[in-house]
Design an enzyme around this catalytic site. Structure first.
Site, PDB file in Angstrom:
ATOM      1  N   TYR A 140       0.804  -1.220   0.000  1.00 30.52           N
ATOM      2  CA  TYR A 140       0.000   0.000   0.000  1.00 30.52           C
ATOM      3  C   TYR A 140       0.842   1.277   0.000  1.00 30.52           C
ATOM      4  CZ  TYR A 140      -4.320  -2.628   0.812  1.00 30.52           C
ATOM      5  OH  TYR A 140      -5.402  -3.469   0.679  1.00 30.52           O
ATOM      6  N   LYS A 191       2.368 -15.461   3.268  1.00 33.67           N
ATOM      7  CA  LYS A 191       2.405 -16.353   2.102  1.00 33.67           C
ATOM      8  C   LYS A 191       3.873 -16.649   1.869  1.00 33.67           C
ATOM      9  CE  LYS A 191       0.439 -18.367  -1.459  1.00 33.67           C
ATOM     10  NZ  LYS A 191      -0.566 -19.443  -1.409  1.00 33.67           N
ATOM     11  N   ASP A 224      -3.997 -18.120   2.204  1.00 32.60           N
ATOM     12  CA  ASP A 224      -5.111 -18.824   1.547  1.00 32.60           C
ATOM     13  C   ASP A 224      -5.732 -19.835   2.515  1.00 32.60           C
ATOM     14  OD1 ASP A 224      -2.625 -20.042   1.292  1.00 32.60           O
ATOM     15  OD2 ASP A 224      -2.897 -20.676  -0.789  1.00 32.60           O
ATOM     16  N   ASP A 248      -6.171  -6.330   5.225  1.00 33.68           N
ATOM     17  CA  ASP A 248      -7.330  -5.646   4.653  1.00 33.68           C
ATOM     18  C   ASP A 248      -8.360  -6.685   4.186  1.00 33.68           C
ATOM     19  OD1 ASP A 248      -9.050  -3.841   3.497  1.00 33.68           O
ATOM     20  OD2 ASP A 248      -7.640  -3.105   1.989  1.00 33.68           O
ATOM     21  N   ASP A 252     -12.327  -7.939   6.099  1.00 36.07           N
ATOM     22  CA  ASP A 252     -13.683  -7.913   5.522  1.00 36.07           C
ATOM     23  C   ASP A 252     -14.323  -9.289   5.701  1.00 36.07           C
ATOM     24  OD1 ASP A 252     -13.568  -5.245   4.693  1.00 36.07           O
ATOM     25  OD2 ASP A 252     -14.346  -5.669   2.690  1.00 36.07           O
TER      26      ASP A 252
HETATM   27  C1  LIG Z   1      -9.768   2.023   1.077  1.00 36.58           C
HETATM   28  C2  LIG Z   1      -8.467   1.346   1.418  1.00 36.58           C
HETATM   29  C3  LIG Z   1      -7.333   2.316   1.310  1.00 36.58           C
HETATM   30  C4  LIG Z   1      -8.426   0.766   2.766  1.00 36.58           C
HETATM   31  C5  LIG Z   1      -9.341  -0.317   3.119  1.00 36.58           C
HETATM   32  O1  LIG Z   1     -10.078  -0.938   2.385  1.00 36.58           O
HETATM   33  C6  LIG Z   1      -9.280  -0.670   4.522  1.00 36.58           C
HETATM   34  O2  LIG Z   1      -8.461  -0.132   5.250  1.00 36.58           O
HETATM   35  O3  LIG Z   1     -10.069  -1.536   4.926  1.00 36.58           O
HETATM   36 MG   LIG Z   2     -10.780  -2.742   3.421  1.00 39.39          MG
END
Ligand SMILES: CC(C)CC(=O)C(=O)O
Ligand SMILES: [Mg+2]
Ligand SMILES: NC(=O)C1=CN([C@@H]2O[C@H](COP(=O)(O)OP(=O)(O)OC[C@H]3O[C@@H](n4cnc5c(N)ncnc54)[C@H](O)[C@@H]3O)[C@@H](O)[C@H]2O)C=CC1
Length: 353
Positions: A140, A191, A224, A248, A252
């Site tokens: 990033y 990984k 994975d 990241d 989610d």
């Molecule tokens: C929008 C990204 C820079 C960051 C992201 O998806 C996150 O930090 O969860």
């Molecule tokens: Mg995110």
């Protein structure tokens, strides 16, 4: 507590302002009648601000934000692919810039499946883990480029930067966090079989720091395989330490298995206290539901609990979590508006006193 806490508030775009309003109501409710006071400054930043003014984050904005003790952010970014935002790169120019400039090297993302909350998993078990995601390095950092752009022979690079300094400090934070938790378990996710250089650095660092924490049980999973176990056996996780990109993606997924992205909170922490830490829901600006008053503000409200923890107010943080736990336990399938969820949690905080 003495002086008022200077809180920078960045509501942002889409559902950001909607969920931040409810989070601030909860903050007011939990502070009411205590010695905790906040002096808030609102910053109008994000895609809309860029469209209105052409600015993403100016040097003056940054200096002003640095003058605060902490930051509450909603979400930033427009509709993915909006051509009007092509030149702005709000995520990099604003969100990542804040994380990098304020040295938020720990991105803390707890995942708790509260009793009564529906999980898409048939048998989730006791889900209570925290992802310690590195926040200032990895792929990033913006180290990359493209040649022969737009031709069939285009080459695009996006380099993942991992420094010994950066990896060690986040690994140390993760071990300290694991050592303070009842299960004292740390899983490195990477990984290493393919990303051998970065993987080796992460693995050697975990081995070296782990020698100082004989009380912490350490294991390793390829990323994975980690996604498999997050779905088949999430209860096995306690503290996960991982790089910026893997963290990241995994968080989610972690949000989805523990009640949905509308419940997932996060803290971008500068543990040294040199810069203000920033608290925000894991989700984005959700343009698909923005303006409808239906966004779930719980993730933003739980981010307030992380902010309170950070300020050393564990008791107040626990009140927010207790109120959320009571609310989510009774939600069922009822569709409530953003403000109705805020009302219910504020009322529960009042009832806890
Ligand atoms: C929008 C990204 C820079 C960051 C992201 O998806 C996150 O930090 O969860
Ligand atoms: Mg995110
Ligand atoms: N921290 C931040 O500010 C982040 C910003 N973004 C930005 O947000 C914009 C939208 O990104 P997406 O990839 O669509 O991710 P998103 O997280 O905004 O939305 C993904 C899905 O989750 C739903 N959702 C998200 N938050 C919700 C909530 N509180 N209640 C109910 N449903 C919710 C949305 O409606 C959508 O269907 C983009 O511009 C992206 O770059 C994305 C992630 C983090």
């Amino acid at each position: 507590m003495g002086e008022a806490v200077r809180l920078a508030v960045i509501p942002g775009d889409g559902i950001g302002p909607e969920v931040v309003d409810e989070a601030l109501r909860v903050l007011a409710a939990v502070s009411d009648g205590t010695d905790l006071e906040f002096e808030q400054t609102r910053f109008s930043l994000g895609a809309q601000r860029y469209l209105d003014t052409g600015d993403v984050l100016t040097d003056d904005d940054l200096v002003a934000i640095k003058g605060h003790d902490a930051i509450l952010l909603g979400a930033v970014g427009g509709v993915p692919g909006d051509p009007r935002l092509a030149g702005a790169n709000i995520e990099r120019g604003l969100l990542l810039k804040l994380r990098f400039e304020l040295d938020h090297y720990v991105n803390l993302r707890p995942s708790v499946l509260y009793p009564g909350v529906a999980s898409p998993l048939a048998n989730p078990g006791h889900v209570d883990f925290v992802v310690v995601r590195e926040g200032t390095e990895g792929p990033y950092v913006g180290n990359g480029g493209t040649i022969r752009a737009g031709t069939p022979h285009e080459v695009a690079n996006e380099v993942s930067v991992n420094t010994g300094y950066g990896v060690e400090r986040v690994v140390r934070y993760a071990f300290a966090a694991a050592s303070a938790r009842p299960r004292k378990r740390l899983t490195l996710v990477h990984k290493t079989n393919v990303l051998v250089f970065a993987g080796s650095l992460w693995k050697r660092t975990v081995d070296a720091v782990g020698a100082e924490y004989p009380d912490v049980t350490v294991d390793y999973l390829h990323v994975d395989a980690a996604t498999i176990f997050l779905v088949t056996d999430p209860a096995r996780f306690d503290v996960i330490v991982t790089d910026n990109l893997f963290g990241d993606i995994l968080t989610d997924l972690a949000g989805a298995i523990s009640g949905g992205i509308g419940l997932a909170a996060s803290g971008n922490i500068n543990p040294d206290g040199r810069f203000p830490s920033m608290f925000e829901p894991v989700h984005g600006s959700a343009p698909d539901i923005a303006g409808k008053g239906i966004a779930d503000p719980t993730a933003a409200i739980l981010s307030i609990a992380l902010l309170l923890d950070h300020l050393g107010r564990a008791g107040d943080a626990a009140k927010v979590r207790d109120a959320v736990a009571a609310d989510v336990a009774e939600r069922g399938d009822a569709k409530r508006s953003t403000s109705e969820v805020g009302d219910a949690i504020v009322a529960r905080i009042g009832a806890l006193d």
